[in-house]
Scaffold this active site. Structure first.
Site, PDB file in Angstrom:
ATOM      1  N   THR A  48      -0.997  53.874  -9.300  1.00  0.00           N
ATOM      2  CA  THR A  48      -1.407  52.849  -8.349  1.00  0.00           C
ATOM      3  C   THR A  48      -1.581  51.499  -9.051  1.00  0.00           C
ATOM      4  O   THR A  48      -1.037  50.479  -8.612  1.00  0.00           O
ATOM      5  CB  THR A  48      -2.713  53.255  -7.666  1.00  0.00           C
ATOM      6  OG1 THR A  48      -2.540  54.535  -7.041  1.00  0.00           O
ATOM      7  CG2 THR A  48      -3.122  52.245  -6.602  1.00  0.00           C
ATOM      8  N   TYR A 111       3.461  59.594   3.580  1.00  0.00           N
ATOM      9  CA  TYR A 111       3.741  58.736   4.735  1.00  0.00           C
ATOM     10  C   TYR A 111       3.082  59.279   5.999  1.00  0.00           C
ATOM     11  O   TYR A 111       2.389  58.563   6.716  1.00  0.00           O
ATOM     12  CB  TYR A 111       5.246  58.573   4.953  1.00  0.00           C
ATOM     13  CG  TYR A 111       5.548  57.709   6.160  1.00  0.00           C
ATOM     14  CD1 TYR A 111       5.423  56.325   6.086  1.00  0.00           C
ATOM     15  CD2 TYR A 111       5.918  58.280   7.371  1.00  0.00           C
ATOM     16  CE1 TYR A 111       5.669  55.533   7.188  1.00  0.00           C
ATOM     17  CE2 TYR A 111       6.163  57.494   8.481  1.00  0.00           C
ATOM     18  CZ  TYR A 111       6.034  56.121   8.389  1.00  0.00           C
ATOM     19  OH  TYR A 111       6.268  55.332   9.493  1.00  0.00           O
ATOM     20  N   TYR A 141      -2.920  64.154  -7.550  1.00  0.00           N
ATOM     21  CA  TYR A 141      -3.491  62.814  -7.410  1.00  0.00           C
ATOM     22  C   TYR A 141      -4.162  62.683  -6.049  1.00  0.00           C
ATOM     23  O   TYR A 141      -3.504  62.662  -5.022  1.00  0.00           O
ATOM     24  CB  TYR A 141      -2.390  61.766  -7.574  1.00  0.00           C
ATOM     25  CG  TYR A 141      -2.866  60.332  -7.742  1.00  0.00           C
ATOM     26  CD1 TYR A 141      -4.216  60.007  -7.826  1.00  0.00           C
ATOM     27  CD2 TYR A 141      -1.943  59.298  -7.829  1.00  0.00           C
ATOM     28  CE1 TYR A 141      -4.629  58.702  -7.990  1.00  0.00           C
ATOM     29  CE2 TYR A 141      -2.348  57.986  -7.999  1.00  0.00           C
ATOM     30  CZ  TYR A 141      -3.685  57.684  -8.065  1.00  0.00           C
ATOM     31  OH  TYR A 141      -4.103  56.385  -8.218  1.00  0.00           O
ATOM     32  N   LYS A 171      -6.379  63.998 -10.798  1.00  0.00           N
ATOM     33  CA  LYS A 171      -7.005  62.686 -10.908  1.00  0.00           C
ATOM     34  C   LYS A 171      -7.691  62.435  -9.569  1.00  0.00           C
ATOM     35  O   LYS A 171      -7.024  62.306  -8.536  1.00  0.00           O
ATOM     36  CB  LYS A 171      -5.982  61.590 -11.193  1.00  0.00           C
ATOM     37  CG  LYS A 171      -6.633  60.207 -11.247  1.00  0.00           C
ATOM     38  CD  LYS A 171      -5.639  59.070 -11.379  1.00  0.00           C
ATOM     39  CE  LYS A 171      -6.382  57.734 -11.361  1.00  0.00           C
ATOM     40  NZ  LYS A 171      -5.494  56.563 -11.410  1.00  0.00           N
TER      41      LYS A 171
END
Length: 301
Positions: A48, A111, A141, A171
């Protein structure tokens, strides 16, 4: 932490750009080398903070290849390979494996919102089965505030049970410490890495494995002090001072939109204004914001 397959301080590396908006490979590899020198165990590129979802697959290939060519060991790289389409996630992950990079950070397909755990499990299972490489180690993630697709503890547990040698960590960037503790309790030996720098110290004390954070672009040495000495009572003062410095940098980085602010702070640290560039839709700090940031940055510990 000895049972964890992935541990340590990893930098969610930011990605510098040329004036035409393309990745600045020279500045990027210089930054990766500096992160390792400053104490990071590795570089989690193309996440990110690295604006990964603004880059094409070809650009992602180029950045990973550049890091390796610059001498960053393959076992110190954790590229982000999770994208919206399953075939693209498979391709990006296979590309990493072809270069000897075996650890990746993998977003879920993000999405469609409101999807079921069954749908997410099936997506991850198809990805891992299509890759079919026993070397692969995946860090899930969890960043629902950005992805809009949370990874529930039952889903995580099911993936670990189905792919125990492959799905080895997560994470967690949601900032919910209770959730991290619950994952640790539910999945013994599973590597829980926080995405928020202020949580590194409490997470390590709770049995976590480390961090993948944005502020490590700036204070990797302080994060390493916390990681190395968290259980050393003789170094408590050093650890607390390091964590306080980490928190101060993190607080400043959150004063404006975080990713452009982190880049601006790296620019202030290195004296290179090229770090100010971002790829739309993210925009650089304006002149007023940058001046205020620079003034505050100069006062940091």
């Amino acid at each position: 932490m000895s049972n964890h397959k992935i541990t340590g301080v990893y930098s969610a590396a930011t990605t510098p750009l040329n004036t035409d908006g393309s990745p600045d490979l020279g500045l990027f590899t210089e930054h990766c080398q500096r992160l390792i020198e400053e104490g990071c165990h590795g570089v989690a590129l193309l996440g990110t903070t690295g604006e990964a979802n603004s880059f094409s697959s070809a650009e992602r290939h180029m950045l990973l290849e550049a890091a390796l060519k610059a001498g960053i060991p393959a076992d110190k790289l954790l590229p982000g390979t999770g994208v919206v389409a399953i075939p693209d996630t498979v391709e990006l992950t296979k590309h990493a494996l072809s270069l000897g990079v075996t650890k990746v950070v993998m977003l879920p397909p993000f999405y469609y919102k409101g999807v079921s755990d069954e749908g997410l499990f099936t997506a991850y299972a198809q990805i891992l089965e299509k890759i079919g490489d026993s070397r692969l180690q995946v860090i899930l993630y969890h960043i629902p505030q950005v992805s809009g697709v949370p990874l529930s503890i039952p889903l995580i547990s099911r993936l670990v049970e189905a792919f125990p040698d492959t799905v080895v960590g997560i994470k967690d960037s949601a900032g919910d410490f209770n959730n991290m503790q619950a994952i640790i309790a539910t999945c013994p030996g599973f590597s829980v890495l926080c995405g928020a720098d202020p949580l590194l110290l409490p997470l390590l004390k709770a049995g976590g494995a480390g961090c993948i954070t944005a502020t490590s672009n700036l204070v990797g040495n302080s994060l390493r002090t916390v990681y190395d000495h968290v259980h050393d009572e003789a170094r408590n003062a050093d650890v607390e001072a390091a964590q306080a410095r980490i928190n101060a940098f993190r607080t400043l980085s959150n004063s404006y939109v975080q990713i452009p602010t982190i880049k601006a702070m790296v620019g202030l640290k290195t004296g290179n204004v090229g770090w100010l560039r971002t790829r739309p839709p993210l925009m650089p700090l304006n002149d007023t914001e940058y001046a205020a940031l620079a003034e505050s940055y100069a006062k940091l510990p």
